[in-house]
Write an enzyme that holds these catalytic residues in place. Structure first.
Site, PDB file in Angstrom:
ATOM      1  CB  CYS A   1      -2.128   1.622   5.978  1.00 37.07           C
ATOM      2  SG  CYS A   1      -1.657   0.848   4.414  1.00 37.07           S
TER       3      CYS A   1
ATOM      4  CB  CYS B   1      -6.501  -0.680   4.881  1.00 40.59           C
ATOM      5  SG  CYS B   1      -4.758  -1.182   4.927  1.00 40.59           S
TER       6      CYS B   1
ATOM      7  CD  GLU C   1      -2.240   4.388   3.013  1.00 37.15           C
ATOM      8  OE1 GLU C   1      -3.419   4.700   3.180  1.00 37.15           O
ATOM      9  OE2 GLU C   1      -1.877   3.484   2.227  1.00 37.15           O
TER      10      GLU C   1
ATOM     11  CG  HIS D   1      -2.052  -0.995   1.080  1.00 40.65           C
ATOM     12  ND1 HIS D   1      -3.090  -1.049   1.957  1.00 40.65           N
ATOM     13  CD2 HIS D   1      -2.290  -1.968   0.158  1.00 40.65           C
ATOM     14  CE1 HIS D   1      -3.930  -2.004   1.599  1.00 40.65           C
ATOM     15  NE2 HIS D   1      -3.452  -2.583   0.512  1.00 40.65           N
TER      16      HIS D   1
END
Length: 148
Positions: free
Chosen positions: A108, A105, A79, A77
């Protein structure tokens, strides 16, 4: 007209997202401290591995809804990539803000908390509401900042 700092960094996050190789969501993240960009990240396969753009998306093939079964996703992801890039280059992000095009999410959010970030600014909601709950529980300042 000169944009606010939040708009400026969020627009940069969207530009970073344009490098994404995900077939579902193009997500970008920018980590900032004291008005300086420390790290950026976008969602895509780990370094040196084939991207979803090239080999397809397992989650799409299995019809997994957004926000579920993150472990099947080939991509790291945005992040996560921003946090990892800072660590890889020895840049402390403790006390910083992360600007991300999408609401983090739960995975993260856990990394954001442990990285010592103190603020999250996001531009679009995400199906996984648990990430926001974790951030709130940890006392992280959260700001929804959609670009219009």
């Amino acid at each position: 007209m000169r944009p606010s700092l939040d708009r400026y960094f969020m627009e940069i996050a969207y530009l970073v997202a344009s490098r994404s190789t995900c077939l579902r969501n193009q997500v970008g993240a920018v980590i900032v401290k004291e008005k300086q960009i420390l790290s950026t990240g976008y969602n895509g396969a780990p370094s040196g591995l084939p991207h979803c753009l090239d080999i397809g998306c397992l989650r799409e093939q299995l019809k997994v809804p957004s926000g579920e079964r993150h472990e099947l996703c080939r991509a790291v992801h945005a992040e996560q990539n921003a946090i990892v890039q800072a660590a890889k280059h020895g840049v402390s992000i403790k006390g910083g803000t992360i600007y991300t095009t999408h609401q983090p999410c739960i995975m993260c959010s856990k990394m954001i908390i442990n990285a010592g970030l103190v603020r999250v600014v996001y531009g679009q909601s995400y199906a996984d509401e648990n990430g926001i709950r974790y951030l709130e529980e940890a006392g992280i300042k959260i700001d929804y900042f959609p670009l219009e």
